[in-house]
Design a protein around this motif. Structure first.
Motif, PDB file in Angstrom:
ATOM      1  N   GLN A 100      10.087  33.761  58.943  1.00 28.58           N
ATOM      2  CA  GLN A 100       9.109  34.894  59.327  1.00 28.58           C
ATOM      3  C   GLN A 100       8.665  35.539  58.831  1.00 28.58           C
ATOM      4  OE1 GLN A 100      11.512  35.428  63.281  1.00 28.58           O
ATOM      5  NE2 GLN A 100       9.083  36.202  62.248  1.00 28.58           N
ATOM      6  N   GLU A 150       5.346  35.540  59.243  1.00 28.03           N
ATOM      7  CA  GLU A 150       4.724  34.978  60.378  1.00 28.03           C
ATOM      8  C   GLU A 150       4.146  37.254  60.614  1.00 28.03           C
ATOM      9  OE1 GLU A 150       6.470  33.170  63.714  1.00 28.03           O
ATOM     10  OE2 GLU A 150       5.786  32.047  62.709  1.00 28.03           O
ATOM     11  N   TYR A 189      -2.042  35.502  68.454  1.00 28.77           N
ATOM     12  CA  TYR A 189      -1.281  34.893  67.952  1.00 28.77           C
ATOM     13  C   TYR A 189      -0.434  35.166  69.327  1.00 28.77           C
ATOM     14  CZ  TYR A 189       0.882  35.121  64.213  1.00 28.77           C
ATOM     15  OH  TYR A 189       2.069  34.228  62.277  1.00 28.77           O
ATOM     16  N   ARG A 234       3.764  32.709  70.329  1.00 26.65           N
ATOM     17  CA  ARG A 234       5.103  33.259  69.667  1.00 26.65           C
ATOM     18  C   ARG A 234       5.414  34.822  70.628  1.00 26.65           C
ATOM     19  NH1 ARG A 234       1.159  31.997  66.190  1.00 26.65           N
ATOM     20  NH2 ARG A 234       1.916  30.872  64.366  1.00 26.65           N
ATOM     21  N   THR A 235       6.672  33.812  71.779  1.00 24.01           N
ATOM     22  CA  THR A 235       7.069  34.801  72.970  1.00 24.01           C
ATOM     23  C   THR A 235       7.615  35.585  72.099  1.00 24.01           C
ATOM     24  OG1 THR A 235       8.466  32.640  72.762  1.00 24.01           O
ATOM     25  CG2 THR A 235       6.531  32.655  74.642  1.00 24.01           C
ATOM     26  N   ASP A 236       8.665  35.512  71.093  1.00 26.52           N
ATOM     27  CA  ASP A 236       9.549  36.679  70.925  1.00 26.52           C
ATOM     28  C   ASP A 236       9.255  37.761  70.287  1.00 26.52           C
ATOM     29  OD1 ASP A 236      11.841  34.960  71.050  1.00 26.52           O
ATOM     30  OD2 ASP A 236      12.371  34.182  69.533  1.00 26.52           O
ATOM     31  N   GLU A 237       7.612  37.804  69.977  1.00 29.40           N
ATOM     32  CA  GLU A 237       6.604  38.612  69.110  1.00 29.40           C
ATOM     33  C   GLU A 237       5.768  39.109  70.749  1.00 29.40           C
ATOM     34  OE1 GLU A 237       7.069  39.416  66.436  1.00 29.40           O
ATOM     35  OE2 GLU A 237       8.573  37.461  65.948  1.00 29.40           O
ATOM     36  N   SER A 263      14.586  37.118  66.996  1.00 28.92           N
ATOM     37  CA  SER A 263      13.118  36.956  66.644  1.00 28.92           C
ATOM     38  C   SER A 263      14.480  35.081  65.790  1.00 28.92           C
ATOM     39  CB  SER A 263      13.201  37.530  65.120  1.00 28.92           C
ATOM     40  OG  SER A 263      14.300  37.328  64.461  1.00 28.92           O
ATOM     41  N   ARG A 264      13.401  34.326  64.915  1.00 30.41           N
ATOM     42  CA  ARG A 264      14.069  33.191  63.990  1.00 30.41           C
ATOM     43  C   ARG A 264      15.380  33.152  63.457  1.00 30.41           C
ATOM     44  NH1 ARG A 264      10.109  30.022  60.919  1.00 30.41           N
ATOM     45  NH2 ARG A 264       8.480  30.992  62.486  1.00 30.41           N
TER      46      ARG A 264
END
Length: 459
Positions: free
Chosen positions: A292, A295, A320, A324-327, A364-365
């Motif tokens: 994480q 990233e 990018y 990564r939809t959480d970002e 996030s993860r």
């Protein structure tokens, strides 16, 4: 027999009014008739279980006699934890917080009860009975305010965590008050306490304070890691690997440099959390953390170039984070700030990420992103979107975002946000429609109400 305003007197009155014998009521209540007789005659103290049985037998609301029980069994007698403990527990279950608070304060006249009240507060906390837990923590903290105990520090930490809300000004006061106690906490709690303090201070962009806290957190985390301690305790009781706090300290220090426009130093800290080759044989959970942060590091490399004025990098940055939809929400906030700083045209990006312009909790993860951080980002996003459209001379759209930001700032009670939005609106008032002016004036009335409430004299 007594007929005054006591529990025994109420029982006698009930028996008389219903023409009932002790034996008859014993069958209804499920209490042995001899025991019941001794209770009524004052020859035997009443347990919580018996009190609840009697109340139920009389057909009354649960907890009806708790106020009298405090007077008879706690205030006028030497407190007995065998009665007091169950009483506090039942008060929490029934949400009789006034009775719980009164009994706890009476009990704290004897400081020997502090450990037991603290343990019960911890039990309530773990069962998510936060209001009841807070009352007990406050009592214990008050009794030990002149001590330098770990128990006092943990009480203050629990209160800090439980009282965090969407009121950013109140959160800052909580953080400033708690910061005095953090170094007294057990090592296992300290790291996450630092993380929470950092996140509250981010809402106010107090970068000098944030840097100090991040350095302390990183230093303590590295010491614990060297001493073969691999796990820290989060405020909710869950465990988090200590490497998270080491890497997070580097990320925060990089953010401090980024905010100051010092991208070269920011990159040096970024490299520290991008490739932590000092972590040997990482566990599965540690691998998730490492990946994480890698990233985040890659995204931040794009961001630093963008913030430096390199518009060519924006397509790479968008591609990018799009995967990564959480970002996306965080990236959108950053892109709009960069666009306003360098007068970039990002209309196509705003259209692409239109659905991310609404508030929602972020993850996030590694889990949920701090609500304090998300609130700050969202308030700033609304303001920056307003500025972007105002710079583009799309005044109606821009002022709508400024009003949205003002409304949100009022909801979270952010003085900083309110003042910024009011200043921007007044600068562009001449371009506002009657509808927008009306909405603004209504919100200003809300701001004034907040000010009156905040400064009203206490009587």
């Amino acid at each position: 027999m007594e007929t005054t305003a006591t529990i025994r007197g109420e029982i006698v009155k009930y028996l008389q009014n219903h023409r009932m014998t002790i034996n008859q009521f014993a069958k209804i209540s499920g209490i042995n008739s001899g025991t019941l007789s001794n209770i009524i005659n004052g020859n035997r103290p009443m347990s919580m279980h018996q009190l609840d049985r009697i109340t139920e037998g009389m057909g009354l609301e649960e907890g009806q006699f708790y106020g009298l029980y405090i007077t008879e069994s706690i205030f006028h007698t030497t407190p007995d934890w065998r009665r007091l403990g169950p009483f506090l527990g039942r008060c929490a279950e029934l949400d009789k917080l006034d009775c719980l608070h009164k009994a706890a304060r009476m009990t704290m006249e004897n400081i020997n009860y502090a450990p037991m009240l603290f343990e019960m507060a911890e039990e309530f906390f773990n069962r998510e009975k936060y209001k009841a837990a807070a009352l007990l923590y406050e009592c214990v903290a008050e009794s030990e305010k002149f001590q330098h105990s770990e128990r006092l520090a943990l009480c203050q930490y629990r209160l800090f965590v439980m009282e965090l809300s969407d009121n950013v000004e109140a959160n800052l006061k909580l953080a400033v008050s708690f910061e005095h106690y953090i170094d007294r906490l057990d090592d296992e709690y300290q790291l996450d306490a630092y993380r929470k303090l950092i996140n509250v201070n981010i809402s106010f962009q107090r970068w000098d304070t944030i840097e100090v806290l991040a350095r302390k957190m990183g230093h303590k985390a590295r010491l614990q890691y060297k001493n073969n301690c691999k796990i820290a305790i989060m405020s909710d009781g869950q465990e988090k690997p200590i490497i998270f706090y080491i890497l997070y300290s580097f990320l925060i220090q990089a953010n401090v440099r980024r905010e100051a426009g010092n991208f070269e130093e920011a990159l040096s800290y970024l490299s520290m959390y991008e490739d932590p080759d000092w972590i040997k044989a990482p566990s599965d959970q540690e691998k998730i953390i490492i990946n994480q942060f890698k990233e985040w590091a890659k995204a931040n490399r794009y961001l630093y170039r963008l913030m430096s004025g390199d518009f060519d990098v924006i397509s790479e940055y968008v591609n990018y984070v799009e995967a990564r939809t959480d970002e996306i929400f965080t990236a959108l906030c950053n892109i709009v700030v960069a666009a306003n700083r360098h007068r970039f045209n990002i209309d196509h990006i705003l259209e692409k990420f239109k659905e991310y312009q609404a508030y929602k909790p972020q993850r996030s993860r590694l889990g949920k992103i701090s609500e304090q951080v998300t609130m700050n980002r969202y308030a700033r996003l609304l303001t920056e979107l307003g500025i972007y459209y105002l710079n583009s001379k799309k005044f109606d759209r821009g002022l709508t975002f400024i009003i949205d930001s003002l409304e949100y700032s009022i909801r979270i009670k952010s003085d900083r946000g309110m003042l910024r939005c009011m200043g921007i609106f007044e600068q562009f008032r001449q371009y506002s429609s009657k509808e927008i002016q009306k909405r603004y004036n209504d919100l200003i009335n809300d701001v004034q109400k907040l000010s009156v409430y905040a400064w009203s004299p206490q009587v």
